[in-house]
Design an enzyme around this catalytic site. Sequence first.
Site, PDB file in Angstrom:
ATOM      1  N   HIS A  70      58.422  25.034  -8.089  1.00 28.37           N
ATOM      2  CA  HIS A  70      58.111  24.139  -9.200  1.00 28.37           C
ATOM      3  C   HIS A  70      56.956  24.646 -10.069  1.00 28.37           C
ATOM      4  O   HIS A  70      56.581  23.971 -11.025  1.00 28.37           O
ATOM      5  CB  HIS A  70      57.772  22.757  -8.642  1.00 28.37           C
ATOM      6  CG  HIS A  70      56.545  22.802  -7.786  1.00 28.37           C
ATOM      7  ND1 HIS A  70      56.501  23.493  -6.583  1.00 28.37           N
ATOM      8  CD2 HIS A  70      55.313  22.299  -7.959  1.00 28.37           C
ATOM      9  CE1 HIS A  70      55.297  23.399  -6.079  1.00 28.37           C
ATOM     10  NE2 HIS A  70      54.548  22.675  -6.890  1.00 28.37           N
ATOM     11  N   ASP A  71      56.361  25.779  -9.692  1.00 22.69           N
ATOM     12  CA  ASP A  71      55.260  26.348 -10.487  1.00 22.69           C
ATOM     13  C   ASP A  71      55.679  27.621 -11.214  1.00 22.69           C
ATOM     14  O   ASP A  71      54.868  28.215 -11.924  1.00 22.69           O
ATOM     15  CB  ASP A  71      54.073  26.718  -9.578  1.00 22.69           C
ATOM     16  CG  ASP A  71      53.445  25.496  -8.924  1.00 22.69           C
ATOM     17  OD1 ASP A  71      53.447  24.416  -9.543  1.00 22.69           O
ATOM     18  OD2 ASP A  71      52.966  25.632  -7.780  1.00 22.69           O
ATOM     19  N   ASP A  75      54.984  17.825   1.659  1.00 24.07           N
ATOM     20  CA  ASP A  75      53.999  18.651   0.974  1.00 24.07           C
ATOM     21  C   ASP A  75      52.629  18.049   1.288  1.00 24.07           C
ATOM     22  O   ASP A  75      52.349  16.907   0.917  1.00 24.07           O
ATOM     23  CB  ASP A  75      54.287  18.604  -0.536  1.00 24.07           C
ATOM     24  CG  ASP A  75      53.893  19.866  -1.255  1.00 24.07           C
ATOM     25  OD1 ASP A  75      52.777  20.344  -1.010  1.00 24.07           O
ATOM     26  OD2 ASP A  75      54.690  20.360  -2.060  1.00 24.07           O
ATOM     27  N   GLU A 107      51.014  27.739   1.017  1.00 25.29           N
ATOM     28  CA  GLU A 107      51.057  28.312  -0.333  1.00 25.29           C
ATOM     29  C   GLU A 107      49.870  29.255  -0.495  1.00 25.29           C
ATOM     30  O   GLU A 107      48.713  28.820  -0.477  1.00 25.29           O
ATOM     31  CB  GLU A 107      50.976  27.216  -1.396  1.00 25.29           C
ATOM     32  CG  GLU A 107      51.115  27.804  -2.801  1.00 25.29           C
ATOM     33  CD  GLU A 107      50.647  26.891  -3.931  1.00 25.29           C
ATOM     34  OE1 GLU A 107      51.019  27.146  -5.075  1.00 25.29           O
ATOM     35  OE2 GLU A 107      49.891  25.939  -3.664  1.00 25.29           O
ATOM     36  N   ASP A 140      49.719  22.861   0.429  1.00 24.14           N
ATOM     37  CA  ASP A 140      49.338  23.185  -0.942  1.00 24.14           C
ATOM     38  C   ASP A 140      48.049  24.024  -0.974  1.00 24.14           C
ATOM     39  O   ASP A 140      47.089  23.712  -0.267  1.00 24.14           O
ATOM     40  CB  ASP A 140      49.110  21.857  -1.682  1.00 24.14           C
ATOM     41  CG  ASP A 140      48.976  22.021  -3.181  1.00 24.14           C
ATOM     42  OD1 ASP A 140      49.959  22.432  -3.804  1.00 24.14           O
ATOM     43  OD2 ASP A 140      47.896  21.722  -3.712  1.00 24.14           O
TER      44      ASP A 140
END
Length: 538
Positions: free
Chosen positions: A337-338, A109, A274, A211
């Site tokens: 995870h969000d 990431d 993302e 990210d």
Amino acid sequence: MTDPAPAQAMAAQLKWWQKGIIYQIYPRSFQDSTGDGVGDLRGITARLPYLKSLGVEAAWLSPIFTSPMHDFGYDVADYCDIDPLFGTLDDFDALVQEAHGLGLKVMLDYVPNHSSADHAWFQEALKGKGSEKRDWYVWRDPGPDGGLPNNWKSFFGGPAWTLDEASGQYYLHQFLPSQPDLNWRNPAVREAMFDVLRFWMRRGVDGFRVDVIWLLAEDERFLDEPVNPEWLPGDIEHNSVQHIYTQDQPETHQYIREMRAVLDEFEDRMMVGEIYLPVEQLLPYAGTEDAAMVHLPFNFHLILRPWQAQAVREFADSYDAACLKIGTWPNWVLGNHDQHRFKSRVGAAQYRVAQTLLLTLRGTPTVYYGDEIGMDNVRIPLERMVDPAGLQQPDSPAASRDPERTPMQWDATANAGFSPAAATPWLPLADDYQTTNVQAQQADPHSDLSYFRALTALRQQHPALVGGAYHSVDSGHEDVFAFRRSLGGETLTILLNFGAGEHVLGDVAAGHTLLSSRNDQPRSGAGLRPNEARIILT
Ligand code: GLC
């Protein structure tokens, strides 16, 4: 029946990130090997054979770098080292070696938009206006009223600006005040951040999830963002303005081209970005023959849109067509995870319908750890809540991401085999871990885990599911989404009943059932039962 060999050859021409499944690991919650209640790299390495057994291609690890962990690793204090909580660089090398030995790819990431305030660069920048790293971050004088420079908001609530009292200037942070935005307009920042990519690729990393890539640049005029007329109190504050100056700026596209050139210095690497944007704005980020952009811009629309057969069909049709038109490879996501666990979102009855959809649409699927065993959101008592997005916005209870980040459920022993029995895991375990866990489901051919493996096995046996063309068909029923995948003369039909009624489908359903979510082999032409997913060799 046609000979699958040529089709297999056609599907084999796809790149690993096109034909394979990406499996996201949230390292804090996967496997704790030390007993401190937090997952780590050695834990992940020990579980790599499990990943292999799932039939996935790549493991994407959420951040494992040195960090004060205010945003659990998305606040990086050293981009080129491992946080001691997770292990060491040696542990990381061992993980990569083991993964490659098993034929698995490893993705990291990459968090380029902001560093941690603890990063040496920001500490240097704080020395004052004359600091050689001052311009590595985004600074503004106070606004005309002596207060904030403008109305920009942080994703986690409150303003996107914090005053540095020593210099009297504000610095920009689109997330926590401890996550200052890097200034991507500064070529020295870009070069330093590109060296980070090179550092990890030299260590054997196969790809990156990038990210908040659509936030890299801000409009240089620093104007107020317009008020969002659709915002209602109770919704998160960040949505109260329209982000026309802080998101999706033309400069970002240029930075991504430069980033891509760095990836292309190495062989067969990839990046997935993302990006939460409508398709018209999303696809210009996609890599094509003419555009050296991100290989896959995450498509989050199955999460963002209503869970209804016709709405999903409409989206899948238009997205697939749009990808074909520009010559880019599609991708699909149900959880991360969000976002709240997809099983909790669509409901237990629809869980396998959603899983089937994810793994049979045309495009790379990303699977969030634990979704293969049907993990649900976990209710977190107030005193155990840790996510800043939740803690900073108590009026928006859905903002907390703790419920989807709980420890992986491996077995029925204390702490679910995630941590030793004596440890206290960093987030509480789900109440149902004694029944919903890998070990129990492994032994049960009718479990969610067995269903997941059956789906990935079908992808391996039937290249049409991976490389085949997609087209939807009229099922004749509002609640039923039906589509076909075809390659080299082989066609599979996927039938998904989004509703609680039983439907007779006629010709659409003709053929031999390869898999039903109901764990049986219904006769050809038999009605599609409530909430059933079925895959048919046509
Ligand atoms: C991304 C991450 C999220 C993080 C944020 C700030 O959206 O997925 O977890 O909090 O960026 O880095």
